[in-house]
Write a protein that holds these residues in place. Sequence first.
Motif, PDB file in Angstrom:
ATOM      1  N   UNK A  38      -2.182 -12.290  -4.929  1.00 29.07           N
ATOM      2  CA  UNK A  38      -3.092 -11.579  -4.029  1.00 29.07           C
ATOM      3  C   UNK A  38      -2.444 -11.408  -2.661  1.00 29.07           C
ATOM      4  N   UNK A  39      -1.834 -12.472  -2.142  1.00 32.54           N
ATOM      5  CA  UNK A  39      -1.182 -12.406  -0.836  1.00 32.54           C
ATOM      6  C   UNK A  39      -0.045 -11.388  -0.844  1.00 32.54           C
ATOM      7  N   UNK A  40       0.753 -11.394  -1.900  1.00 30.32           N
ATOM      8  CA  UNK A  40       1.868 -10.446  -1.990  1.00 30.32           C
ATOM      9  C   UNK A  40       1.370  -9.005  -2.091  1.00 30.32           C
ATOM     10  N   UNK A  41       0.276  -8.785  -2.802  1.00 31.78           N
ATOM     11  CA  UNK A  41      -0.294  -7.433  -2.877  1.00 31.78           C
ATOM     12  C   UNK A  41      -0.760  -6.973  -1.498  1.00 31.78           C
ATOM     13  N   UNK A  42      -1.358  -7.871  -0.738  1.00 30.69           N
ATOM     14  CA  UNK A  42      -1.782  -7.529   0.619  1.00 30.69           C
ATOM     15  C   UNK A  42      -0.586  -7.195   1.503  1.00 30.69           C
ATOM     16  N   UNK A  43       0.477  -7.975   1.387  1.00 31.76           N
ATOM     17  CA  UNK A  43       1.679  -7.712   2.174  1.00 31.76           C
ATOM     18  C   UNK A  43       2.304  -6.371   1.790  1.00 31.76           C
ATOM     19  N   UNK A  44       2.285  -6.056   0.514  1.00 32.59           N
ATOM     20  CA  UNK A  44       2.807  -4.783   0.037  1.00 32.59           C
ATOM     21  C   UNK A  44       1.982  -3.621   0.581  1.00 32.59           C
ATOM     22  N   UNK A  60       7.999   5.053  -1.755  1.00 29.52           N
ATOM     23  CA  UNK A  60       7.017   4.129  -1.189  1.00 29.52           C
ATOM     24  C   UNK A  60       7.011   2.874  -2.055  1.00 29.52           C
ATOM     25  N   UNK A  61       6.865   1.709  -1.416  1.00 33.37           N
ATOM     26  CA  UNK A  61       6.845   0.467  -2.204  1.00 33.37           C
ATOM     27  C   UNK A  61       5.627   0.438  -3.121  1.00 33.37           C
ATOM     28  N   UNK A  62       5.822  -0.180  -4.259  1.00 34.92           N
ATOM     29  CA  UNK A  62       4.727  -0.318  -5.211  1.00 34.92           C
ATOM     30  C   UNK A  62       4.875  -1.612  -5.976  1.00 34.92           C
ATOM     31  N   UNK A  63       3.894  -1.913  -6.774  1.00 35.68           N
ATOM     32  CA  UNK A  63       3.896  -3.148  -7.538  1.00 35.68           C
ATOM     33  C   UNK A  63       4.676  -3.011  -8.846  1.00 35.68           C
ATOM     34  N   UNK A  64       5.206  -1.835  -9.125  1.00 35.87           N
ATOM     35  CA  UNK A  64       5.951  -1.638 -10.380  1.00 35.87           C
ATOM     36  C   UNK A  64       7.308  -2.336 -10.282  1.00 35.87           C
TER      37      UNK A  64
END
Length: 67
Positions: A38-44, A60-64
């Motif tokens: 969750x923290x890493x998703x927020x930072x992203x 653009x940065x993404x979670x992929x």
Amino acid sequence: MMLTEQNNKADQNPVDAAMAWHGGDPRATIEALLQDRIWLQEQLAIAKACMGKGYTRGWMPGAEFEQ
């Protein structure tokens, strides 16, 4: 056995290292990993909001990620 000695042995495998960090408690390990996610998703999301498309040539940065 000292904690540093225990961590050195567990560092060979990331799963073992995570479990050792939480004293072998699988529930605590999973909870911590989910909170980290969750923290890493927020930072992203923050990084994505701060980046201009011109600066990154459209990327653009993404979670992929590739495995």
